[in-house]
Motif scaffolding. Structure first.
Motif, PDB file in Angstrom:
ATOM      1  N   PHE A   1       1.184  11.106   3.442  1.00 52.85           N
ATOM      2  CA  PHE A   1      -0.066  11.831   3.671  1.00 52.85           C
ATOM      3  C   PHE A   1       0.186  13.340   3.735  1.00 52.85           C
ATOM      4  CE2 PHE A   1      -3.804   9.190   5.199  1.00 52.85           C
ATOM      5  CZ  PHE A   1      -3.381   8.048   4.551  1.00 52.85           C
ATOM      6  N   ALA A   2       1.181  13.728   4.498  1.00 53.48           N
ATOM      7  CA  ALA A   2       1.475  15.154   4.644  1.00 53.48           C
ATOM      8  C   ALA A   2       1.934  15.759   3.329  1.00 53.48           C
ATOM      9  CB  ALA A   2       2.553  15.345   5.719  1.00 53.48           C
ATOM     10  N   ALA A   3       2.791  15.047   2.605  1.00 52.83           N
ATOM     11  CA  ALA A   3       3.345  15.583   1.370  1.00 52.83           C
ATOM     12  C   ALA A   3       2.284  15.742   0.291  1.00 52.83           C
ATOM     13  CB  ALA A   3       4.485  14.688   0.876  1.00 52.83           C
ATOM     14  N   ILE A   4       1.367  14.783   0.173  1.00 51.27           N
ATOM     15  CA  ILE A   4       0.331  14.919  -0.856  1.00 51.27           C
ATOM     16  C   ILE A   4      -0.625  16.052  -0.505  1.00 51.27           C
ATOM     17  CG2 ILE A   4      -1.459  13.347   0.015  1.00 51.27           C
ATOM     18  CD1 ILE A   4      -0.126  13.501  -3.601  1.00 51.27           C
ATOM     19  N   THR A   5      -0.802  16.330   0.781  1.00 50.99           N
ATOM     20  CA  THR A   5      -1.685  17.425   1.188  1.00 50.99           C
ATOM     21  C   THR A   5      -1.132  18.767   0.741  1.00 50.99           C
ATOM     22  OG1 THR A   5      -2.355  16.139   3.131  1.00 50.99           O
ATOM     23  CG2 THR A   5      -2.878  18.484   3.145  1.00 50.99           C
TER      24      THR A   5
ATOM     25  N   ALA B   1       0.828  -1.208   0.000  1.00 49.49           N
ATOM     26  CA  ALA B   1       0.000   0.000   0.000  1.00 49.49           C
ATOM     27  C   ALA B   1       0.860   1.255   0.000  1.00 49.49           C
ATOM     28  CB  ALA B   1      -0.937  -0.010   1.212  1.00 49.49           C
ATOM     29  N   PHE B   2       1.954   1.224   0.762  1.00 47.99           N
ATOM     30  CA  PHE B   2       2.870   2.364   0.795  1.00 47.99           C
ATOM     31  C   PHE B   2       3.406   2.660  -0.600  1.00 47.99           C
ATOM     32  CE2 PHE B   2       7.127   4.096   0.962  1.00 47.99           C
ATOM     33  CZ  PHE B   2       7.003   5.150   1.851  1.00 47.99           C
ATOM     34  N   ALA B   3       3.835   1.619  -1.308  1.00 45.93           N
ATOM     35  CA  ALA B   3       4.376   1.820  -2.654  1.00 45.93           C
ATOM     36  C   ALA B   3       3.316   2.366  -3.600  1.00 45.93           C
ATOM     37  CB  ALA B   3       4.938   0.498  -3.182  1.00 45.93           C
ATOM     38  N   ILE B   4       2.080   1.880  -3.440  1.00 48.19           N
ATOM     39  CA  ILE B   4       0.989   2.358  -4.290  1.00 48.19           C
ATOM     40  C   ILE B   4       0.700   3.831  -4.026  1.00 48.19           C
ATOM     41  CG2 ILE B   4      -1.461   2.073  -4.815  1.00 48.19           C
ATOM     42  CD1 ILE B   4      -1.096  -0.914  -4.145  1.00 48.19           C
ATOM     43  N   VAL B   5       0.671   4.214  -2.747  1.00 49.83           N
ATOM     44  CA  VAL B   5       0.418   5.621  -2.401  1.00 49.83           C
ATOM     45  C   VAL B   5       1.523   6.519  -2.951  1.00 49.83           C
ATOM     46  CG1 VAL B   5       0.193   7.269  -0.496  1.00 49.83           C
ATOM     47  CG2 VAL B   5      -0.918   5.043  -0.355  1.00 49.83           C
ATOM     48  N   ALA B   6       2.764   6.048  -2.945  1.00 48.39           N
ATOM     49  CA  ALA B   6       3.873   6.854  -3.455  1.00 48.39           C
ATOM     50  C   ALA B   6       3.670   7.227  -4.927  1.00 48.39           C
ATOM     51  CB  ALA B   6       5.194   6.114  -3.274  1.00 48.39           C
ATOM     52  N   LEU B   7       2.936   6.389  -5.679  1.00 44.94           N
ATOM     53  CA  LEU B   7       2.659   6.700  -7.081  1.00 44.94           C
ATOM     54  C   LEU B   7       1.724   7.891  -7.249  1.00 44.94           C
ATOM     55  CD1 LEU B   7       2.268   3.151  -8.656  1.00 44.94           C
ATOM     56  CD2 LEU B   7       4.018   4.845  -9.199  1.00 44.94           C
ATOM     57  N   MET B   8       1.073   8.321  -6.173  1.00 43.59           N
ATOM     58  CA  MET B   8       0.188   9.479  -6.281  1.00 43.59           C
ATOM     59  C   MET B   8       0.961  10.752  -6.594  1.00 43.59           C
ATOM     60  SD  MET B   8      -2.520   8.696  -3.172  1.00 43.59           S
ATOM     61  CE  MET B   8      -3.886   9.672  -3.799  1.00 43.59           C
ATOM     62  N   PHE B   9       2.245  10.785  -6.278  1.00 39.05           N
ATOM     63  CA  PHE B   9       3.016  12.004  -6.529  1.00 39.05           C
ATOM     64  C   PHE B   9       3.288  12.218  -8.018  1.00 39.05           C
ATOM     65  CE2 PHE B   9       3.458  11.148  -2.096  1.00 39.05           C
ATOM     66  CZ  PHE B   9       3.326  12.412  -1.536  1.00 39.05           C
ATOM     67  N   PRO B  10       3.836  11.238  -8.739  1.00 40.42           N
ATOM     68  CA  PRO B  10       3.902  11.440 -10.190  1.00 40.42           C
ATOM     69  C   PRO B  10       2.518  11.567 -10.805  1.00 40.42           C
ATOM     70  CG  PRO B  10       4.552   9.194  -9.612  1.00 40.42           C
ATOM     71  CD  PRO B  10       4.502   9.990  -8.334  1.00 40.42           C
ATOM     72  N   GLY B  11       1.510  10.882 -10.227  1.00 36.86           N
ATOM     73  CA  GLY B  11       0.153  11.024 -10.742  1.00 36.86           C
ATOM     74  C   GLY B  11      -0.355  12.445 -10.633  1.00 36.86           C
TER      75      GLY B  11
ATOM     76  N   TRP C   1      -5.993   7.572  -9.118  1.00 34.66           N
ATOM     77  CA  TRP C   1      -7.035   6.608  -8.750  1.00 34.66           C
ATOM     78  C   TRP C   1      -6.391   5.307  -8.265  1.00 34.66           C
ATOM     79  CZ3 TRP C   1     -11.957   5.961 -12.265  1.00 34.66           C
ATOM     80  CH2 TRP C   1     -12.916   5.217 -11.595  1.00 34.66           C
ATOM     81  N   PHE C   2      -5.408   4.837  -8.985  1.00 39.10           N
ATOM     82  CA  PHE C   2      -4.670   3.645  -8.565  1.00 39.10           C
ATOM     83  C   PHE C   2      -4.057   3.853  -7.179  1.00 39.10           C
ATOM     84  CE2 PHE C   2      -0.608   1.218  -8.619  1.00 39.10           C
ATOM     85  CZ  PHE C   2      -1.145  -0.061  -8.678  1.00 39.10           C
ATOM     86  N   GLY C   3      -3.447   5.022  -6.965  1.00 41.63           N
ATOM     87  CA  GLY C   3      -2.845   5.317  -5.672  1.00 41.63           C
ATOM     88  C   GLY C   3      -3.851   5.354  -4.546  1.00 41.63           C
ATOM     89  N   TRP C   4      -5.100   5.730  -4.873  1.00 40.54           N
ATOM     90  CA  TRP C   4      -6.141   5.811  -3.841  1.00 40.54           C
ATOM     91  C   TRP C   4      -6.451   4.451  -3.232  1.00 40.54           C
ATOM     92  CZ3 TRP C   4      -7.436  11.000  -5.314  1.00 40.54           C
ATOM     93  CH2 TRP C   4      -8.022  11.760  -4.302  1.00 40.54           C
ATOM     94  N   PHE C   5      -6.286   3.384  -3.985  1.00 43.92           N
ATOM     95  CA  PHE C   5      -6.519   2.056  -3.412  1.00 43.92           C
ATOM     96  C   PHE C   5      -5.540   1.774  -2.277  1.00 43.92           C
ATOM     97  CE2 PHE C   5      -8.086   1.163  -7.882  1.00 43.92           C
ATOM     98  CZ  PHE C   5      -9.423   1.230  -7.537  1.00 43.92           C
ATOM     99  N   GLY C   6      -4.296   2.234  -2.423  1.00 46.66           N
ATOM    100  CA  GLY C   6      -3.333   2.102  -1.336  1.00 46.66           C
ATOM    101  C   GLY C   6      -3.610   3.079  -0.211  1.00 46.66           C
ATOM    102  N   PHE C   7      -4.052   4.283  -0.567  1.00 43.06           N
ATOM    103  CA  PHE C   7      -4.345   5.325   0.414  1.00 43.06           C
ATOM    104  C   PHE C   7      -5.441   4.858   1.373  1.00 43.06           C
ATOM    105  CE2 PHE C   7      -5.912   9.387   1.938  1.00 43.06           C
ATOM    106  CZ  PHE C   7      -4.796  10.204   1.958  1.00 43.06           C
ATOM    107  N   ASN C   8      -6.569   4.436   0.810  1.00 38.75           N
ATOM    108  CA  ASN C   8      -7.678   3.978   1.652  1.00 38.75           C
ATOM    109  C   ASN C   8      -7.449   2.567   2.183  1.00 38.75           C
ATOM    110  OD1 ASN C   8      -9.004   6.386   1.332  1.00 38.75           O
ATOM    111  ND2 ASN C   8     -10.497   5.638  -0.148  1.00 38.75           N
ATOM    112  N   GLY C   9      -6.928   1.684   1.334  1.00 38.76           N
ATOM    113  CA  GLY C   9      -6.703   0.319   1.765  1.00 38.76           C
ATOM    114  C   GLY C   9      -5.645   0.208   2.844  1.00 38.76           C
ATOM    115  N   GLY C  10      -4.605   1.036   2.765  1.00 40.33           N
ATOM    116  CA  GLY C  10      -3.559   1.007   3.782  1.00 40.33           C
ATOM    117  C   GLY C  10      -4.035   1.477   5.136  1.00 40.33           C
ATOM    118  N   CYS C  11      -5.051   2.339   5.144  1.00 38.31           N
ATOM    119  CA  CYS C  11      -5.578   2.823   6.425  1.00 38.31           C
ATOM    120  C   CYS C  11      -6.369   1.757   7.173  1.00 38.31           C
ATOM    121  CB  CYS C  11      -6.460   4.052   6.197  1.00 38.31           C
ATOM    122  SG  CYS C  11      -5.527   5.536   5.761  1.00 38.31           S
ATOM    123  N   ALA C  12      -6.624   0.616   6.531  1.00 36.98           N
ATOM    124  CA  ALA C  12      -7.272  -0.482   7.228  1.00 36.98           C
ATOM    125  C   ALA C  12      -6.340  -1.135   8.238  1.00 36.98           C
ATOM    126  CB  ALA C  12      -7.748  -1.534   6.230  1.00 36.98           C
ATOM    127  N   VAL C  13      -5.028  -0.880   8.124  1.00 33.60           N
ATOM    128  CA  VAL C  13      -3.992  -1.328   9.058  1.00 33.60           C
ATOM    129  C   VAL C  13      -3.624  -2.799   8.882  1.00 33.60           C
ATOM    130  CG1 VAL C  13      -3.260  -1.506  11.482  1.00 33.60           C
ATOM    131  CG2 VAL C  13      -4.639   0.445  10.729  1.00 33.60           C
TER     132      VAL C  13
END
Length: 457
Positions: A111-115, A17-27, A218-230
């Motif tokens: 989370f902080a950086a994408i904000t 999930a962390f790796a997926i969220v990291a793709l939100m930055f180039p996205g 959108w792809f990164g969002w699956f890691g963003f929300n899915g990773g918060c499930a812990v």
């Protein structure tokens, strides 16, 4: 199942999930960069990606403690960073086999950086890059870190956490307040202080790039929300499903309103609607039935489309519509929790239309009001002080010439010889008759274009 194996499985999902969220930055860089004019596209992409550097440094120095440390004097306002300076506490392996402090430090850096990256919408095409770096550092320290503490720091382990999550008891699954409302309102405030761009703003220069960037987001969002499930359990798969549903419905909600209002379906509208739906489901992903997730997407997409013109009426140049998409989209998602959250969903929260307690109304509205008010006022204050002291806005000559060449001595595209078609297109782009009128967001992509024979001659 062996507890060690289960813990390792959870950690494997979280690292993925962390790796997926990291793709939100180039996205996001592609999404915003494509919406910019050709003369400042590279600058915008640099603004987005630079946030990772700024945030990582601050998190190591003091940010982690301000967000996740015990509240100073148990007030729930800000975490105490003293025991976390330099992240010295994360260097010991606790032997759990699961995510430990080191993981959560890294995850919340994203989370902080994408904000703060989203906030770049309010500065597009007119802010000094050095000013952006300083503004980002100050804004993270004075706005994001406190708000994130209010929302993400739970009471436990002998220390007190943030007041919104623990005292007011808002429901915000993955950052509708701290991430989306916060960044959207901050973008509006920054644009308010900086003022409008000079002359006629350039139109979006590469919409396929924007659609590609939105798809990666959108792809990164699956890691963003899915990773918060812990953990790698039912909740993770449930919120991933709802994330898909809300994004899909969001694009339809936006397109339907766009069609009624303008008579056209646009590619920019399609991907903007999808992002709006994803923003809406961020606070509500674990509270909605599948039908509810579709409802969240439809509502968020429609609301964002209806409100895109609000910035023009306010006279504020939020260039890339962060306030409408993230600010109002986050508010719409939270209102949906109030109205039709399902008690059968994992969170067990019930909206008032389904028989839930009216207590949810004041709790969620308090979260919205506190977050938006604090973010707007503090962002205005930070931007005003920095503008008066170091100057945030580029000079008019640099702004007209474009920030890519003026600030970075580079350009996003350099594929034609001097005097060739590329040079002629650049000259045409500067003419008043081929750019949009002031205040246009660039969403009406079928008008005021260069004639085909003029380009090909």
């Amino acid at each position: 199942m062996d507890p060690t194996i289960a813990a390792n499985a959870d950690l494997a999902w979280l690292l993925a999930a962390f790796a997926i969220v990291a793709l939100m930055f180039p996205g996001l860089a592609l999404f915003y960069g494509g919406m910019m004019g050709v003369k400042s596209a590279l600058n915008m992409m640099m603004m987005v990606l630079s946030t990772l550097g700024i945030t990582s440094v601050l998190y190591v120095l003091y940010g982690y403690g301000m967000v996740s440390g015990p509240s100073v004097k148990d007030w729930g306002i800000i975490g105490d960073p003293r025991d976390y300076i330099g992240l010295s506490t994360v260097m010991e392996d606790l032997g759990t086999g699961n995510a430990e402090t080191a993981y959560w430090a890294a995850f919340f850096i994203l989370f902080a950086a994408i904000t703060i990256a989203i906030v770049a919408s309010g500065a597009a095409g007119r802010m000094k890059f050095s000013g952006w770096l300083v503004f980002s550092a100050v804004w993270l320290t004075l706005v994001y870190f406190p708000v994130a503490h209010w929302v993400f720091a739970f009471d436990g382990d002998g220390y007190s956490g943030g007041f919104l999550i623990n005292d007011v008891k808002i429901h915000d699954y993955a950052g509708g307040t701290a991430v989306h409302m916060n960044s959207g309102v901050a973008a509006l405030a920054l644009a308010f202080v900086l003022g409008r761009r000079k002359g006629r703003p350039e139109r979006p220069h590469n919409l396929p790039l924007t659609l590609l960037g939105g798809g990666i987001l959108w792809f990164g969002w699956f890691g963003f929300n899915g990773g918060c499930a812990v953990v790698a359990g039912f909740l993770a798969q449930y919120v991933v499903m709802n994330t898909l549903l809300a994004g899909s419905a969001g694009m339809l909600g936006f397109l339907l309103v766009e069609r009624v209002r303008s008579g056209h379906f646009t590619g920019l509208g399609l991907i903007t609607g999808a992002i709006a739906g994803l923003v809406g489901i961020t606070p509500s992903a674990n509270t909605m039935s599948p039908l509810g997730a579709l409802g969240v997407g439809l509502v968020a997409g429609a609301v964002v489309c209806l409100c895109l013109g609000l910035k023009t009426k306010l006279g504020i140049d939020d260039t890339l519509d962060a306030f409408a998409v993230h600010g109002l989209g986050g508010i719409a998602g939270t209102i949906c929790i109030i109205l039709f959250a399902s008690a059968a969903a994992p969170a067990g929260v019930e909206g008032i239309l389904l028989g839930g307690s009216w207590d949810i109304v004041w709790r969620e509205l308090t979260g919205i009001a506190v977050t938006c008010t604090y973010s707007f006022l503090m962002t205005c204050a930070i931007a005003w002080v920095l503008d008066k002291t170091m100057g945030l806005r580029v000079d008019e000559e640099s702004e007209v010439a474009g920030l890519d060449l003026a600030l970075h001595a580079e350009s996003a595209y350099d594929i034609h010889p001097v005097g060739g078609q590329g040079a002629r297109l650049g000259a045409l782009a500067d003419r008043d008759d081929v750019v949009q009128g002031a205040g246009d967001t660039g969403r009406d992509t079928g008008r005021d274009t260069v004639k085909d024979e003029e380009v090909m001659a």
